[in-house]
Design a protein around this motif. Structure first.
Motif, short mmCIF file in Angstrom:
data_model
loop_
_atom_site.label_atom_id
_atom_site.label_comp_id
_atom_site.label_asym_id
_atom_site.label_seq_id
_atom_site.Cartn_x
_atom_site.Cartn_y
_atom_site.Cartn_z
N ASP B 56 9.27 8.41 1.34
CA ASP B 56 10.14 9.02 0.33
C ASP B 56 10.54 10.44 0.01
O ASP B 56 11.39 10.94 -1.05
CB ASP B 56 10.79 8.51 -0.57
CG ASP B 56 9.25 8.56 -2.02
OD1 ASP B 56 8.12 9.25 -1.26
OD2 ASP B 56 8.94 7.43 -2.51
N GLY B 57 10.28 11.53 0.84
CA GLY B 57 9.78 12.86 0.06
C GLY B 57 8.66 13.26 -0.74
O GLY B 57 8.68 14.17 -1.35
N LEU B 58 7.80 12.18 -1.84
CA LEU B 58 6.98 12.62 -2.31
C LEU B 58 6.32 12.15 -2.21
O LEU B 58 4.90 12.42 -2.83
CB LEU B 58 7.97 12.25 -3.86
CG LEU B 58 8.99 12.19 -4.58
CD1 LEU B 58 9.68 11.84 -5.33
CD2 LEU B 58 8.27 14.21 -5.41
N GLY B 59 5.61 10.75 -2.33
CA GLY B 59 5.12 9.74 -1.93
C GLY B 59 4.56 9.23 -0.54
O GLY B 59 4.57 10.77 0.39
#
Lengths: 449, 307
Positions: B56-59
């Motif tokens: 998701d782009g973060l996790g």
């Protein structure tokens, strides 16, 4: 041997000193706290710098805040990129609790429960906002700006046509019908220049027609977006758009801008405009002396568009939340600064009075000073007191669901998608995000409020 | 025997300068190659890996196999965007290239004023995209644009035409605006190439009684073939990468009617926060460019083009 033990002693002392230094660094008791922010104008930026940064630095002996100003349009993406790489500012910006949830799930921001207890944040913040900022019962972000969606209108125009502010579907339809007969756009709407603008109206419509209780059930997985209440609501919205009540219908929706609609409200060509309270600050430039007319604006809570929904619902939106970067070496100081931002109601309300910027959702609403514009003061006292609180999509819907909501809604406007098919797609995206733990726990609505 | 001995004897001496030349060439190439490896190779490889995940782009990124690619080819929005890219490519292969070829050919025959016209046509290209797009948005506005202005003068043929807000007109309108900026640039390149064509060929053709069309078809076009083919190739690649004008003018709307792959990718990555799925789209875009380049290289080899 003696020489050897001396060396060992020195090594142990060095390691101990290193450990102590590391401990100091991670405790964040001194040094600069970095904070990235963005502002709508230079005046607002100057005010914030003086009253929130310089003021903090003056009263703090150890901690100094260093604010870096970014562009409003890319503050979010810059923060996402930096924080995901384990960098970024000590105080992390996010556009509300849904965005903060992403950081929390990725363990990029710290749990704030200890700080919340130390600074009494549960008492300082309105319960709904505190609850919405928790992930599985743990606080990860602190809301520092909130607002709602209301109905803007021109009292002079309403008086001229003999209208009263609608509170029910029948009253809303009466004003809309008469406004259209008078050659006006009954309800302002459009998304030219900002495609996601459609969700302002959609959020309002869902809260007006479906109501907070059903929305709460859908957001917690107890109900489905494909339930009849949602299908009926989107069908009703589509019918009203087809009648050219909203934004003049599909021929005009994709051309109207926010500026067009406020201008229309001022010159009497738009009867009502349902949009966010973030416009309180700059609505004035379309009305009165500043705009070269004698028009005025006012607002009213949203009407009910269903017998099952109490009139006057306020869809709540948190525009900015602050968190502590898990990579920060100044965690304590960052939390101290976050507390400073919400600690003094007088400071928050003075900021509102001076710049029109949304205040934090403070539980202290009694100390609203007279300097705050009467219309703003009314919103920030009446909304929390009413208890009739709903859900703004950009705050309570997870990212992909929210994007689907506004991007696919274009096809409802053009008639390329049926309400049923639209909502089935919405539910599918939502199911995926709910299963992946990307949905924040919404606050519980007050039944029948 | 003597010459053979001489060749054998000269071997190491010849090889040394050759080796040095190669080394120098590698030294010149190395900085750019290293930068490309870091800036393109690294992120390219990571995009390829992420395209098989649900990142998701973060996790945390979880491996999902080819799910993203399956979804890609089943998504009506992605398929519509690919179709729009194809239409865009067709438009830019025909309209600006034809306009620029014709314009350049006509300008090449001008003895006076060539610089003036060349500058005039080139000016749109040096304008910032945001500036020209914003100006065109005003021009195409049904309320304050050219349609309304002409209606005030009594010509109401364009009155009320919603160029950017009508799903059936939006993509074409954006392409029109992009072409306004683009064709002058092509014209200048074609003109420069035409000026490199041997003038004796034109003189000979005229002596043989060739008219302007025959000169253009039999001398100019073959003479600028390397430039033409390069620009055709780049047009195809750029047409699949197009983003700026679409995003500024319509953001892919209304109802996805002007969505191209890059706007869908952007929305997927930054609004939906589905970086893994967006990476799969990026891979698709890269693959299209790679296929185009490969096709060009094969053609070049088969047809023995000197470009």
């Amino acid at each position: 041997m003696h020489q050897k033990s001396k060396r060992w002693g020195a090594a142990v002392a060095l390691i101990a000193a290193g450990g102590l230094l590391a401990g100091c660094a991670s405790s964040g008791s001194s040094g600069d706290v970095t904070y990235w922010s963005a502002f709508v104008s230079k005046d607002t930026e100057r005010y914030y710098q003086e009253h929130y940064v310089d003021a903090f630095n003056e009263q703090s002996d150890d901690t100094k805040v260093k604010m870096e100003v970014k562009q409003l349009q890319n503050l979010g993406s810059l923060t996402d990129t930096a924080v995901s790489a384990g960098r970024g500012a000590d105080v992390v910006y996010s556009a509300g609790p849904s965005s903060a949830l992403g950081f929390a799930s990725a363990k990029r921001i710290d749990a704030l429960d200890d700080y919340a207890a130390e600074y009494g944040w549960a008492d300082k913040l309105q319960p709904w906002a505190y609850q919405a900022s928790q992930v599985d019962g743990t606080l990860y972000s602190v809301p520092v700006e909130y607002g709602s969606i209301v109905m803007y209108y021109n009292p002079g125009v309403f008086e001229e046509h003999g209208w009263t502010v609608p509170t029910t579907l029948a009253e809303f339809e009466k004003v809309a019908t008469e406004a259209q007969a008078a050659g006006m756009m009954p309800v302002g709407a459009g998304n030219s220049g900002y495609q996601a603008q459609s969700e302002w109206y959609l959020s309002a419509f869902l809260n007006m027609a479906v109501g907070p209780e059903k929305l709460y059930q859908a957001l917690t997985g107890e109900a489905k977006f494909t339930d009849p209440e949602f299908v009926d609501a989107i069908s009703l919205f589509q019918q009203q758009i087809d009648k050219k009540w909203w934004g003049g219908g599909k021929d005009r929706w994709f051309t109207n801008t926010d500026t067009d609609l406020f201008t229309g409200l001022a010159d009497g060509t738009v009867a009502m405009y349902i949009t966010g309270t973030w416009s309180f600050g700059d609505a004035g430039r379309y009305f009165g002396e500043a705009a070269g007319n004698d028009a005025e604006w006012d607002w009213a809570p949203l009407p009910s568009l269903s017998d099952d929904v109490a009139p006057g619902v306020y869809p709540m939106a948190i525009g900015t939340s602050l968190s502590v970067n898990s990579a920060s070496k100044q965690a304590d100081a960052a939390a101290e600064y976050i507390d400073f931002v919400i600690d003094d109601p007088a400071r928050s309300y003075d900021y509102l009075a001076a710049t029109g910027q949304n205040p934090p959702p403070l539980s202290d609403i009694a100390s609203m000073p007279d300097t705050v514009d009467e219309r703003s003061a009314r919103l920030y006292t009446e909304a929390p007191e009413s208890g009739n609180l709903g859900y703004a999509s950009w705050t309570f819907f997870p990212a992909a669901t929210d994007t689907y909501l506004w991007s696919e809604f274009d096809k409802i406007i053009t008639g390329d998608l049926t309400p049923q098919a639209y909502l089935e797609g919405l539910q599918k995206v939502f199911d995926g995000e709910l299963a992946a733990g990307k949905v924040i726990t919404p606050f519980e609505p007050v039944p029948g409020a | 025997m003597t010459s053979a001995t001489a060749r054998i004897g000269a071997g190491p001496a010849v090889r040394r300068p050759r080796r040095r030349r190669r080394l120098v060439a590698w030294l010149f190439i190395a900085p750019l190659a290293i930068v490309n490896l870091l800036v393109i190779g690294g992120p390219g490889l990571s995009s390829l890996l992420f395209s098989f995940t649900d990142w998701d782009g973060l996790g945390q990124a979880n491996f999902v196999g080819i799910d993203n690619y399956v979804e890609l080819f089943q998504s009506p929005n992605v398929l519509a965007a690919i179709w729009h890219n194809l239409l865009w490519t067709l438009f830019f292969l025909i309209v600006p290239i034809s306009m620029a070829l014709l314009g350049a050919f006509l300008l090449s025959r001008l003895r006076r004023g060539q610089v003036l016209f060349r500058t005039l046509y080139f000016i749109p290209y040096v304008l910032a995209t945001i500036v020209s797009a914003t100006v065109w948005r005003q021009i195409l506005s049904p309320d304050a644009g050219i349609g309304a202005a002409l209606a005030n003068l009594g010509f109401d043929g364009l009155a009320g035409v919603n160029f950017l807000g009508d799903p059936s007109l939006a993509l074409g309108s954006v392409a029109f605006v992009n072409n306004w900026q683009w064709w002058g640039f092509l014209l200048v390149l074609f003109l420069a190439a035409m000026q490199g064509v041997n003038p004796a060929l034109y003189e000979a053709a005229r002596l043989d009684g060739a008219n302007a069309w025959r000169e253009f078809w039999h001398i100019t076009l073959p003479g600028i073939r390397p430039t033409l083919m390069f620009l055709v190739l780049m047009t195809v690649i750029w047409s699949f990468l197009v983003f700026d004008y679409v995003y500024i003018l319509t953001q892919g709307g209304p109802a996805g009617s002007s969505d191209v792959l890059a706007t869908v990718l952007y929305r997927t990555a930054f609004s939906e926060q589905r970086a893994g799925y967006a990476s799969a789209m990026a891979m698709l875009l890269s693959s299209i460019s790679a296929v185009v380049v490969a096709g060009y290289l094969i053609l070049r080899k088969k047809l023995d083009w000197d470009v």
